[in-house]
Structure formats: C-alpha cells, structure tokens
Design a protein around this motif. Structure first.
Motif, mmCIF file in Angstrom:
data_model
loop_
_atom_site.group_PDB
_atom_site.id
_atom_site.type_symbol
_atom_site.label_atom_id
_atom_site.label_comp_id
_atom_site.label_asym_id
_atom_site.label_seq_id
_atom_site.Cartn_x
_atom_site.Cartn_y
_atom_site.Cartn_z
ATOM 1 N N GLN A 40 -39.015 26.650 30.058
ATOM 2 C CA GLN A 40 -38.022 26.190 29.100
ATOM 3 C C GLN A 40 -38.220 24.715 28.831
ATOM 4 O O GLN A 40 -38.779 23.987 29.647
ATOM 5 N N TYR A 51 -34.740 25.733 25.070
ATOM 6 C CA TYR A 51 -35.665 26.440 24.178
ATOM 7 C C TYR A 51 -36.724 27.077 25.067
ATOM 8 O O TYR A 51 -37.330 26.420 25.910
ATOM 9 N N PHE A 53 -40.177 29.036 26.088
ATOM 10 C CA PHE A 53 -41.582 29.280 25.779
ATOM 11 C C PHE A 53 -41.910 30.738 26.092
ATOM 12 O O PHE A 53 -41.353 31.319 27.022
ATOM 13 N N THR A 54 -42.831 31.312 25.347
ATOM 14 C CA THR A 54 -43.420 32.596 25.699
ATOM 15 C C THR A 54 -44.592 32.300 26.619
ATOM 16 O O THR A 54 -45.440 31.462 26.301
ATOM 17 N N MET A 69 -44.625 28.702 21.518
ATOM 18 C CA MET A 69 -43.288 28.688 20.942
ATOM 19 C C MET A 69 -43.436 28.704 19.424
ATOM 20 O O MET A 69 -44.281 28.001 18.890
#
Length: 70
Positions: A40, A51, A53-54, A69
């Motif tokens: 994150q 937010y 992140f993948t 992202m």
C-alpha cells in the motif's frame, strides 16, 4: 540489509516496477513459491487513506516481484 527506495508515480498514469528479493548473501534470489504479497501507499504513516498496489510474481524461483497500480 534493508534498502529504502523512493517510488515516483505520476497522477493519472499507470505504474509498474520490478523488485528482486535476494537471500542474506545478496547473490541468491529468494524462491517465492507459496508466498503472497500486499503493498500500500499512504501520504503518511498515520494516514487513513491507502492506495493498493497489485503484487504479482511472474516466476517464483527468480525472486522477482512486480508492483503495479492503475
């Protein structure tokens, strides 16, 4: 040894970066088989807005982790 790395993301743009994780000897990539990751980004440590992140591992035996992202 820990490493601090600044990431710069342009607002509204897609972002992706690769990170390779190594064993303590700094030479041998870690085998990431069976591991899952989460990441994150927050404005500050205490910020309630995060937010996400993948996190993907394209080949677990190479120690490579991809953060992205959109």
């Amino acid at each position: 040894m820990a490493l601090v790395q600044a990431l710069y993301l342009d607002q509204g743009a897609d972002f992706s970066t690769g990170i390779t994780l190594y064993a303590d000897n700094g030479i041998t990539p870690l085998n990431l088989t069976g591991y899952t990751f989460a990441a994150q980004m927050r404005k500050s440590f205490a910020s309630s807005t995060a937010y996400t992140f993948t996190c993907t591992v394209p080949n677990p035996t190479t120690g490579q982790l991809i953060l992205s992202m959109t």
